[in-house]
Design a protein around this motif. Structure first.
Motif, mmCIF file in Angstrom:
data_model
loop_
_atom_site.group_PDB
_atom_site.id
_atom_site.type_symbol
_atom_site.label_atom_id
_atom_site.label_comp_id
_atom_site.label_asym_id
_atom_site.label_seq_id
_atom_site.Cartn_x
_atom_site.Cartn_y
_atom_site.Cartn_z
ATOM 1 N N LEU A 1 0.868 -1.457 -0.057
ATOM 2 C CA LEU A 1 -0.087 0.023 0.034
ATOM 3 C C LEU A 1 0.890 1.186 -0.008
ATOM 4 O O LEU A 1 0.469 2.382 -0.505
ATOM 5 C CB LEU A 1 -0.970 0.089 1.319
ATOM 6 N N GLU A 2 1.924 0.993 0.781
ATOM 7 C CA GLU A 2 2.719 2.430 0.898
ATOM 8 C C GLU A 2 3.518 2.729 -0.824
ATOM 9 O O GLU A 2 3.219 3.825 -1.040
ATOM 10 C CB GLU A 2 4.092 2.391 1.672
ATOM 11 N N ALA A 3 3.633 1.693 -1.393
ATOM 12 C CA ALA A 3 4.390 1.778 -2.710
ATOM 13 C C ALA A 3 3.082 2.193 -3.737
ATOM 14 O O ALA A 3 3.328 3.044 -4.465
ATOM 15 C CB ALA A 3 4.837 0.689 -3.245
ATOM 16 N N ALA A 4 1.932 1.659 -3.276
ATOM 17 C CA ALA A 4 0.872 2.288 -4.227
ATOM 18 C C ALA A 4 0.561 3.639 -4.118
ATOM 19 O O ALA A 4 0.351 4.283 -5.242
ATOM 20 C CB ALA A 4 -0.285 1.463 -3.767
ATOM 21 N N ILE A 5 0.546 4.316 -2.953
ATOM 22 C CA ILE A 5 0.056 5.726 -2.853
ATOM 23 C C ILE A 5 1.194 6.541 -3.247
ATOM 24 O O ILE A 5 1.109 7.553 -3.919
ATOM 25 C CB ILE A 5 -0.354 6.010 -1.363
ATOM 26 N N THR A 6 2.255 6.217 -2.938
ATOM 27 C CA THR A 6 3.585 7.325 -3.463
ATOM 28 C C THR A 6 3.787 7.056 -4.634
ATOM 29 O O THR A 6 4.151 7.955 -5.267
ATOM 30 C CB THR A 6 4.929 6.809 -2.541
ATOM 31 N N GLY A 7 3.365 5.798 -5.235
ATOM 32 C CA GLY A 7 3.546 5.762 -6.963
ATOM 33 C C GLY A 7 2.631 6.539 -7.493
ATOM 34 O O GLY A 7 2.901 7.214 -8.710
ATOM 35 N N THR A 8 1.363 6.840 -7.000
ATOM 36 C CA THR A 8 0.332 7.674 -7.742
ATOM 37 C C THR A 8 1.233 8.989 -7.620
ATOM 38 O O THR A 8 0.767 9.734 -8.414
ATOM 39 C CB THR A 8 -1.021 7.536 -6.966
ATOM 40 N N VAL A 9 1.420 9.506 -6.495
ATOM 41 C CA VAL A 9 2.124 10.901 -6.356
ATOM 42 C C VAL A 9 3.244 11.075 -7.200
ATOM 43 O O VAL A 9 3.246 12.014 -7.948
ATOM 44 C CB VAL A 9 2.595 11.084 -4.955
ATOM 45 N N ARG A 10 4.073 9.994 -7.580
ATOM 46 C CA ARG A 10 5.195 10.154 -8.557
ATOM 47 C C ARG A 10 4.581 10.369 -9.889
ATOM 48 O O ARG A 10 5.263 11.230 -10.491
ATOM 49 C CB ARG A 10 6.133 8.919 -8.502
ATOM 50 N N LEU A 11 3.594 9.510 -10.316
ATOM 51 C CA LEU A 11 3.111 9.739 -11.749
ATOM 52 C C LEU A 11 2.639 11.129 -11.865
ATOM 53 O O LEU A 11 2.543 11.659 -12.990
ATOM 54 C CB LEU A 11 2.103 8.581 -11.782
ATOM 55 N N GLU A 12 1.476 11.689 -10.792
ATOM 56 C CA GLU A 12 0.948 12.941 -10.958
ATOM 57 C C GLU A 12 2.058 14.005 -11.155
ATOM 58 O O GLU A 12 2.198 15.024 -11.931
ATOM 59 C CB GLU A 12 0.282 13.203 -9.459
ATOM 60 N N ARG A 13 3.256 14.090 -10.477
ATOM 61 C CA ARG A 13 4.397 14.801 -10.410
ATOM 62 C C ARG A 13 5.032 15.039 -11.727
ATOM 63 O O ARG A 13 5.607 16.075 -12.378
ATOM 64 C CB ARG A 13 5.354 14.879 -9.309
ATOM 65 N N ALA A 14 5.015 13.661 -12.377
ATOM 66 C CA ALA A 14 5.687 13.674 -13.578
ATOM 67 C C ALA A 14 5.187 14.538 -14.808
ATOM 68 O O ALA A 14 5.718 14.631 -15.887
ATOM 69 C CB ALA A 14 6.137 12.055 -13.885
ATOM 70 N N GLY A 15 3.787 14.498 -14.657
ATOM 71 C CA GLY A 15 2.910 14.998 -15.628
ATOM 72 C C GLY A 15 1.618 14.554 -15.790
ATOM 73 O O GLY A 15 0.635 15.018 -16.692
ATOM 74 N N TRP A 16 1.159 13.445 -15.310
ATOM 75 C CA TRP A 16 -0.092 12.892 -15.376
ATOM 76 C C TRP A 16 -1.022 13.902 -14.792
ATOM 77 O O TRP A 16 -2.279 13.971 -15.211
ATOM 78 C CB TRP A 16 -0.292 11.786 -14.309
ATOM 79 N N ALA A 17 -0.664 14.700 -13.610
ATOM 80 C CA ALA A 17 -1.753 15.870 -13.091
ATOM 81 C C ALA A 17 -2.302 16.788 -14.215
ATOM 82 O O ALA A 17 -3.226 17.386 -14.153
ATOM 83 C CB ALA A 17 -1.008 16.448 -11.928
ATOM 84 N N ARG A 18 -1.242 17.094 -15.307
ATOM 85 C CA ARG A 18 -1.372 17.982 -16.303
ATOM 86 C C ARG A 18 -2.385 17.371 -17.182
ATOM 87 O O ARG A 18 -2.987 18.190 -17.772
ATOM 88 C CB ARG A 18 -0.041 18.401 -16.872
ATOM 89 N N LEU A 19 -2.418 15.951 -17.564
ATOM 90 C CA LEU A 19 -2.981 15.602 -18.605
ATOM 91 C C LEU A 19 -4.536 14.898 -18.054
ATOM 92 O O LEU A 19 -5.570 15.086 -18.867
ATOM 93 C CB LEU A 19 -2.260 14.097 -18.971
ATOM 94 N N PHE A 20 -4.432 14.393 -17.090
ATOM 95 C CA PHE A 20 -5.928 13.791 -16.335
ATOM 96 C C PHE A 20 -6.259 14.329 -14.998
ATOM 97 O O PHE A 20 -5.466 14.663 -14.247
ATOM 98 C CB PHE A 20 -5.580 12.433 -16.102
ATOM 99 N N ARG A 21 -7.499 14.779 -14.833
ATOM 100 C CA ARG A 21 -8.206 14.691 -13.471
ATOM 101 C C ARG A 21 -8.436 13.401 -13.070
ATOM 102 O O ARG A 21 -9.266 12.677 -13.845
ATOM 103 C CB ARG A 21 -9.437 15.654 -13.528
ATOM 104 N N THR A 22 -7.757 12.828 -12.131
ATOM 105 C CA THR A 22 -7.773 11.345 -11.814
ATOM 106 C C THR A 22 -8.443 11.014 -10.544
ATOM 107 O O THR A 22 -8.133 11.449 -9.594
ATOM 108 C CB THR A 22 -6.414 10.740 -11.748
ATOM 109 N N GLU A 23 -9.163 9.954 -10.595
ATOM 110 C CA GLU A 23 -9.743 8.994 -9.474
ATOM 111 C C GLU A 23 -8.764 8.324 -9.353
ATOM 112 O O GLU A 23 -8.791 7.188 -9.959
ATOM 113 C CB GLU A 23 -11.433 8.849 -9.656
ATOM 114 N N TRP A 24 -7.973 7.985 -8.192
ATOM 115 C CA TRP A 24 -7.305 6.887 -7.835
ATOM 116 C C TRP A 24 -7.617 6.050 -6.673
ATOM 117 O O TRP A 24 -8.286 6.690 -5.609
ATOM 118 C CB TRP A 24 -5.811 7.534 -7.266
ATOM 119 N N LEU A 25 -7.837 4.811 -6.843
ATOM 120 C CA LEU A 25 -8.174 3.881 -5.895
ATOM 121 C C LEU A 25 -7.270 2.967 -5.407
ATOM 122 O O LEU A 25 -6.435 2.383 -6.121
ATOM 123 C CB LEU A 25 -9.324 3.110 -6.260
ATOM 124 N N MET A 26 -7.180 2.742 -4.291
ATOM 125 C CA MET A 26 -6.029 1.968 -3.938
ATOM 126 C C MET A 26 -6.660 0.623 -3.223
ATOM 127 O O MET A 26 -7.534 0.837 -2.205
ATOM 128 C CB MET A 26 -4.823 2.562 -3.059
#
Lengths: 99, 243
Positions: free
Chosen positions: B96-121
């Motif tokens: 779970l720790e890897a799951a949530i930190t992974g979403t943050v890494r993706l968002e920061r790399a540019g995902w947040a610019r492309l998508f408004r995203t609902e993440w579920l873990m």
């Protein structure tokens, strides 16, 4: 250090109101003990707040936990004590923002 | 320990064998209408993070859940033709720790610019189940999120067990449709949806046919569900810039 925030929305399910007062009290005591256990393990709560006036849910609880897994474990303990059977819920997990 | 219900004929508890134990599901809405918001540089940065995640033990292609020897190139679901959202998908993360930190890494790399995203873990409860034939070129995926309703919560343990085995009838029907079921993931600790089920299917109509089987056994008397159907597409294509 508390790095994870856990936000818990809740409202009683309809059959909660069918329980007798002693039954409700016994369950609430179990859940309170689990909350105290979570605090003893490093969790911290801002408390429970009434939000029914402007939300689908009745209450919100705000917690911080050292690790994401601590929030999962706290919730698992509540579920094991049948909390989810009597209260509808929505939960959120978040990480502290880094500079 | 984390399962909310017991095993059935179809489902058995996930083994603790070192495989990824958490899941990350996403539903994304594109928001790159204006040029310059999201560029090829951002796409390359997202792909670099995905490569890191793969090296850290993530499963990025659902096929690999069923066949550990399959490739691990990131795959998503193209959902824009049937849903309000443009993209969906499921990854598996080591924990779970890897799951949530992974979403943050993706968002920061540019995902947040492309998508408004609902993440579920979630956490893996039940092991994957192979359908009859177990073809590998499914091409499509069906995602089911569900939560138990007030009636399930009011039911007795015996009524719930009876219900689980009624649903098993429908799940056996799904397997006869050559559906592969990626077990069950528990999401209730961080969302209002309690569970995720991810299926490989051969055609969108399979989802409709299978769900009619679930209606026949009154699956939905105890649940509220959200269903997503999408065509498997390389994620590198799905995140390509428009401008």
């Amino acid at each position: 250090m508390s790095n994870s925030i856990w936000i818990h929305y809740s409202r009683p399910r309809p059959h909660w109101y069918l329980l007798s007062e002693p039954e409700q009290t016994a369950l609430q005591q179990n859940w309170s003990a689990i909350r105290e256990q979570a605090e003893a393990a490093g969790g911290a709560t801002q408390g429970r707040f009434h939000i029914r006036g402007q939300h689908d849910f009745q209450e919100v609880e705000i917690w911080t936990f050292p690790q994401t897994m601590d929030a999962f474990n706290h919730w698992s303990n509540l579920v094991a004590a049948r909390y989810n059977e009597f209260f509808a819920f929505s939960n959120n997990i978040g990480l502290g923002l880094e500079a | 320990m984390t399962s909310l219900t017991g095993d059935t004929d179809v489902f058995s508890s996930a083994a603790d064998n070192g495989s990824p134990e958490a899941s990350v599901m996403f539903v994304g809405y594109r928001q790159d209408e204006l040029p310059g918001i999201y560029t090829e540089t951002h796409r390359q940065a997202i792909l670099a993070v995905l490569a890191e995640l793969a090296a850290e033990g993530w499963t990025l292609a659902l096929r690999k859940v069923f066949d550990p020897t399959a490739g691990n190139s990131p795959v998503g679901l193209d959902t824009g033709f049937t849903h309000e959202h443009d993209i969906a998908g499921v990854f598996e993360a080591p924990n779970l720790e890897a799951a949530i930190t992974g979403t943050v890494r993706l968002e920061r790399a540019g995902w947040a610019r492309l998508f408004r995203t609902e993440w579920l873990m979630g956490v893996k409860e039940f092991a994957p189940v192979m359908g009859e034939g177990a073809i590998t070129n499914h091409g499509w995926v069906f995602l089911a999120l569900w939560e138990w309703n007030d009636q399930w919560c009011e039911a007795t343990p015996a009524e719930r067990t009876e219900y689980d085995f009624e649903c098993d009838i429908a799940f056996k029907g799904d397997l006869a449709h050559k559906v592969n079921i990626a077990g069950r993931h528990r999401m209730d600790w961080s969302h209002h949806w309690h569970h995720l089920g991810a299926w490989e299917i051969g055609h969108p109509d399979v989802a409709d046919s299978a769900i009619r089987g679930h209606e026949d056994v009154a699956d939905f008397k105890f649940t509220t569900s959200r269903h997503i159907v999408g065509r498997l597409t390389p994620l590198a294509e799905l995140i390509a810039p428009r401008h």
